[in-house]
Design an enzyme around this catalytic site. Structure first.
Site, mmCIF file in Angstrom:
data_model
loop_
_atom_site.group_PDB
_atom_site.id
_atom_site.type_symbol
_atom_site.label_atom_id
_atom_site.label_comp_id
_atom_site.label_asym_id
_atom_site.label_seq_id
_atom_site.Cartn_x
_atom_site.Cartn_y
_atom_site.Cartn_z
ATOM 1 N N ASP A 69 0.183 -2.917 -6.219
ATOM 2 C CA ASP A 69 -0.995 -2.331 -5.598
ATOM 3 C C ASP A 69 -1.774 -3.431 -4.891
ATOM 4 O O ASP A 69 -1.473 -4.615 -5.052
ATOM 5 C CB ASP A 69 -1.843 -1.550 -6.608
ATOM 6 C CG ASP A 69 -2.465 -2.419 -7.698
ATOM 7 O OD1 ASP A 69 -1.988 -3.556 -7.907
ATOM 8 O OD2 ASP A 69 -3.405 -1.953 -8.355
ATOM 9 N N TYR A 71 -4.502 -6.229 -3.475
ATOM 10 C CA TYR A 71 -5.438 -7.171 -4.083
ATOM 11 C C TYR A 71 -6.776 -6.467 -4.292
ATOM 12 O O TYR A 71 -7.209 -5.654 -3.458
ATOM 13 C CB TYR A 71 -5.636 -8.381 -3.183
ATOM 14 C CG TYR A 71 -4.401 -9.228 -2.953
ATOM 15 C CD1 TYR A 71 -3.698 -9.772 -4.022
ATOM 16 C CD2 TYR A 71 -3.949 -9.501 -1.664
ATOM 17 C CE1 TYR A 71 -2.579 -10.573 -3.816
ATOM 18 C CE2 TYR A 71 -2.825 -10.294 -1.449
ATOM 19 C CZ TYR A 71 -2.142 -10.819 -2.527
ATOM 20 O OH TYR A 71 -1.032 -11.603 -2.315
ATOM 21 N N PHE A 82 1.073 -8.253 -0.487
ATOM 22 C CA PHE A 82 1.025 -9.701 -0.697
ATOM 23 C C PHE A 82 0.257 -10.470 0.376
ATOM 24 O O PHE A 82 0.001 -11.665 0.222
ATOM 25 C CB PHE A 82 2.433 -10.289 -0.853
ATOM 26 C CG PHE A 82 3.184 -9.788 -2.046
ATOM 27 C CD1 PHE A 82 2.830 -10.205 -3.321
ATOM 28 C CD2 PHE A 82 4.213 -8.871 -1.908
ATOM 29 C CE1 PHE A 82 3.501 -9.734 -4.435
ATOM 30 C CE2 PHE A 82 4.901 -8.392 -3.024
ATOM 31 C CZ PHE A 82 4.546 -8.820 -4.288
ATOM 32 N N HIS A 191 8.365 -10.823 -10.746
ATOM 33 C CA HIS A 191 7.211 -10.842 -9.851
ATOM 34 C C HIS A 191 6.752 -12.287 -9.633
ATOM 35 O O HIS A 191 6.808 -13.107 -10.555
ATOM 36 C CB HIS A 191 6.078 -10.020 -10.476
ATOM 37 C CG HIS A 191 5.006 -9.645 -9.516
ATOM 38 N ND1 HIS A 191 3.974 -10.505 -9.180
ATOM 39 C CD2 HIS A 191 4.797 -8.510 -8.809
ATOM 40 C CE1 HIS A 191 3.185 -9.910 -8.314
ATOM 41 N NE2 HIS A 191 3.645 -8.698 -8.064
#
Length: 224
Positions: A69, A71, A82, A191
């Site tokens: 999801d 930031y 990202f 991740h």
């Protein structure tokens, strides 16, 4: 607030028509419209929710990078997984992405964490959930985004050929079953967050693997 579906570019809107008419998406539209209208702190801004789709047409998709999801800090989210706008410090996950990029391909970290340059080359920077409450990671997990973004993955898998799907982290890896691995390359890795990067993100070489496969498929490499 303009309806969510009308904010999508027409090519994506056509491909995703069934998902856009689903009760879960209709309820999502209503809930988001009310939240934005009430002045709640939601990221990204409403006009940036679908920036990933605006910058990467369906028939141009060569790579999909799937995040979780957006930031949840002020000004960070701008519709691309990202990525952060020009001038902002790199969040920890993005910093680790750039560190692996340098290790993998010898490309030093850029001055900006804005990944629009990737999107322009056919990299769909997609999150599974496209909005978030300020300072509350995962807060929109139950709002209805997942059926929509699952439909996005299915549409790319069905309508495109020879796409690289980069699934980073358990949340993204769970989506692998949506993708036809007979005609696409699915690369999974932990991740890049500092909480999990030590589990195998370092040395996963997603960028070189992606380019090698694209070239072998007669496509141009991504200029990371």
């Amino acid at each position: 607030m303009q309806s969510l579906s009308q904010r999508l570019p027409s090519d994506w809107r056509l491909a995703l028509a069934p998902a856009l008419s689903a009760p879960s998406f209709i309820q999502l539209q209503q809930r988001l419209a009310a939240a934005y209208a009430a002045g709640e702190s939601i990221y990204p801004e409403a006009n940036q929710l679908f920036k990933a789709f605006e910058l990467c047409a369906l028939d141009k998709v060569k790579v999909v990078i799937l995040g979780q999801d957006p930031y949840h800090g002020p000004g960070q989210a701008h519709g691309l997984s990202f990525s952060v706008p020009d001038g902002l410090p790199f969040p920890p996950s993005l910093r680790n992405i750039f560190k692996e990029l340098e290790s993998d391909l010898g490309i030093p970290a850029p001055n900006s964490g804005n990944l629009e340059r990737w999107a322009a080359q056919g990299v769909l920077l997609l999150n599974s959930i496209l909005s978030v409450q300020a300072q509350a990671a995962g807060s929109h997990r139950s709002w209805g985004w997942e059926p929509f973004t699952d439909a996005v993955l299915a549409a790319v898998s069905k309508q495109q050929n020879r796409v690289v799907f980069l699934l980073w982290g358990n949340f993204a890896i769970q989506k692998a079953g949506i993708i036809d691995s007979n005609k696409h390359l699915v690369l999974t890795a932990p991740h890049p967050s500092p909480l999990s990067a030590y589990k195998g993100w370092w040395g996963s070489k997603p960028f070189s693997q992606t380019n090698k496969w694209l070239i072998n498929q007669g496509q141009s490499a991504i200029l990371w």
